[in-house]
Scaffold this active site. Structure first.
Site, short mmCIF file in Angstrom:
data_model
loop_
_atom_site.label_atom_id
_atom_site.label_comp_id
_atom_site.label_asym_id
_atom_site.label_seq_id
_atom_site.Cartn_x
_atom_site.Cartn_y
_atom_site.Cartn_z
N CYS A 1 15.06 9.89 5.12
CA CYS A 1 15.31 9.82 6.77
C CYS A 1 16.75 9.95 7.47
O CYS A 1 16.52 10.85 8.56
CB CYS A 1 14.10 8.16 6.36
SG CYS A 1 15.19 7.70 5.69
N LYS B 1 1.11 -0.77 0.13
CA LYS B 1 0.09 0.01 0.06
C LYS B 1 1.17 1.33 0.23
O LYS B 1 1.44 1.38 1.16
CB LYS B 1 -1.05 -0.56 1.40
CG LYS B 1 -1.83 1.13 1.26
CD LYS B 1 -2.32 1.96 2.56
CE LYS B 1 -1.66 3.37 3.15
NZ LYS B 1 -1.06 3.89 2.17
N GLU C 1 10.58 0.97 9.82
CA GLU C 1 11.64 2.17 9.32
C GLU C 1 10.98 3.78 9.97
O GLU C 1 10.29 3.86 9.41
CB GLU C 1 12.25 2.04 8.37
CG GLU C 1 12.66 1.00 7.95
CD GLU C 1 14.44 1.06 8.56
OE1 GLU C 1 14.88 1.71 9.44
OE2 GLU C 1 14.92 0.21 8.07
N GLU D 1 12.41 16.58 13.32
CA GLU D 1 12.74 16.71 12.00
C GLU D 1 11.84 17.45 11.95
O GLU D 1 10.46 17.26 11.36
CB GLU D 1 12.37 14.89 12.26
CG GLU D 1 12.33 14.89 10.36
CD GLU D 1 11.81 12.74 10.40
OE1 GLU D 1 10.54 12.92 10.56
OE2 GLU D 1 12.98 12.73 10.23
#
Ligand code: NAD
Length: 486
Positions: free
Chosen positions: A290, A183, A256, A388
């Site tokens: 990331c 997905k 992750e 972040e």
């Protein structure tokens, strides 16, 4: 079915229609949703919005296919995966262009390497094996450790590397004998729909299905009793939902998640020479990485010089439509991320922090273009240092003492990656050993490969992708204890 369209940069692209791939078939959905080109802010394609029943059908097909796919040998599965890589290779240029159109990343410097790497990863991973281990053996008995596939794996992926992050889940899952339902994020569904469609011509029905649609499809997968594992890449916040939901059926999960990677530039570093690496380590993919450098810790002795040289380098980089070959940085991928980045800028300005470069959004532009922004020595507690940002803003932070720099780098809920830069490699490695993160690069950045384990510490994730360790996580250990003779 495929038609060619011309963009403003005379690039021929696949122009749809896009289908779900379920049980070996291309399937239409009753509903669709818009896909926006972030360089224009305009809708350029429609993607099928799968219903709950269609996702259910994909999971059922994967469960059925698992019986035969898991029963054939590694060598046989490798033949299929190599054929898949060949088929993708034939569509390589189309996928590269589509990736730039839906994601925004520059075509030559980012989209092409992403697709090429993904295809190469499939071939390399297809050649890897998890051998049976003899744990102990004597004349009368032997103990064997096998690694057996889990069943149906559900992959849920984000919008920053929509091709690579998906296929580096699919390939190890399939080679170890699992079947897969993917997905993709609704922000960048098209490349995944295309490589799903391509898969249907080479893989047995049900081995890989791709189902696009809204975020609500995610929970249907994470609590589904017939999905044995969720391989998830995305934000830490969503990762927590996945973990909670997966608990209901004791699913395996690999998460992750987010990061706030620090780069520590040591006092002996040749800091001018490494500026391009630091710049691209932070701003590559528009900072939507990331393991992008999200905090730069610079020693006070050369801080002012460093900022000036870093800004000089930033001035050479063109921001624009990723289809333009001159462009180094494309737009941010979506409105949500663009608005989130504005909150960082607002906070920086409201708190009077010094902007050494950028910081002014051109509101007349129609795409999600965010200026390359360099913030000079914001306080450690500021939003841009603590959170972040996932975009093209970097704080350059001064430190005096290496212990203090390491402590600040580690004072984070995240522990994804990090880097240490200095002429004395041994000293740099000693610092790297103290950084609390899954991957720490020394005098290089973002090197990765199929045999290099990749995964986060702390709230940056659970488990590993790639490497032997990553492949093992698509299997259950199964110990066979055999008496040789009675
Ligand atoms: P996100 O968490 O918003 O979405 C990721 C995926 O989760 C999407 O496919 C989304 O549809 C799906 N999803 C949303 N709600 C769900 C739910 N309740 N249950 C299951 N699935 C659900 O992340 P994003 O904004 O797409 O990606 C950016 C984030 O991903 C950043 O934090 C970045 O650091 C992280 N990321 C991590 C890695 C890594 O390897 N550690 C790699 C890339 C991106």
């Amino acid at each position: 079915m495929s038609t060619a369209a011309q963009t403003s940069h005379s690039v021929s692209i696949f122009d749809g229609p896009y289908y779900l791939s379920i049980a070996g078939k291309l399937v239409e959905a009753k509903d669709s949703f818009d896909v926006i080109n972030p360089a224009t802010g305009k809708v350029f394609a429609k993607a099928p919005a799968a219903s709950a029943e269609q996702l259910e059908a994909a999971i059922t097909a994967a469960k059925t296919a698992f019986k035969t796919w898991s029963a054939i040998s590694y060598d046989e599965r490798q033949v299929y995966l190599d054929r898949y890589a060949d088929a993708l290779q034939q569509h390589r240029d189309e996928l590269v262009r589509l990736l730039t159109l839906e994601q925004g990343k520059p075509l030559n410097s980012m989209a092409a390497p992403e697709v090429d790497q993904a295809i190469s990863y499939i071939r390399q991973i297809a050649a890897r094996r998890i051998p049976v281990e003899i744990v102990e053996e004597n004349d009368s008995h032997v103990v064997e450790l096998h690694h057996v596939p889990l069943g149906v794996v559900g992959g849920i992926t984000p919008w920053n590397f929509p091709v690579l992050l998906a296929l580096w889940k699919v390939a190890p899952a399939l080679i170890t004998g699992n079947t897969f339902v993917l997905k993709p994020t609704p922000y960048t569904p098209l490349t995944a729909l295309r490589f799903g469609q391509i898969a249907q011509s080479v893989l047995p029905a049900g081995v890989l299905s791709v189902v696009s649609g809204g975020d609500h499809l995610g929970p249907q997968m994470t609590n589904h009793p017939d999905i044995a594992k969720i391989s998830f890449t995305g934000s830490t916040e969503t990762g927590k939902h996945v973990l909670r939901s997966a608990a209901g059926t004791v699913k395996r999960v690999t998460l992750e998640l987010g990061g706030n990677d620090a780069a520590i530039v040591l006092p002996d570093a040749d800091y001018k020479a490494i500026i391009p690496q630091l710049f691209w380590g932070a701003f590559g993919n528009q900072g939507q990485w990331c393991v992008g450098i999200k905090r730069l810790y610079i020693h006070r002795s050369f801080h002012a010089d460093f900022v000036a040289a870093f800004v000089d380098y930033a001035k050479t980089v063109k921001v624009g439509d990723g289809l333009d070959p001159e462009v180094g940085l494309g737009p941010v991928q979506n409105q949500m991320q663009f608005d989130k980045l504005k909150t960082f800028l607002d906070d920086i300005k409201a708190n009077g922090q010094k902007i050494a470069f950028g910081g002014d959004i051109d509101e007349t532009q129609s795409g999600y273009f965010f200026p390359i922004t360099v913030v000079d020595n914001p306080p450690e507690h500021s939003k841009i240092v603590q959170e972040e940002q996932f975009g093209p803003i970097i704080p350059i932070i001064v430190y005096d003492d290496i212990d203090d720099a390491v402590n600040r780098a580690n004072a984070s809920i995240y522990g994804l990656g990090g880097s240490v830069w200095g002429r004395d490699t041994k000293a740099a490695v000693a610092v790297a050993n103290r950084v609390e993160a899954g991957m720490v690069w020394v005098n290089e950045i973002h090197t990765q490969g199929v045999d290099i384990p990749f995964g986060g510490h702390k709230q940056s994730g659970i488990g590993t992708e790639q490497g032997h360790e990553g492949r093992l996580l698509f299997t259950n250990p199964k110990t066979l204890l055999i008496k040789k003779s009675f």
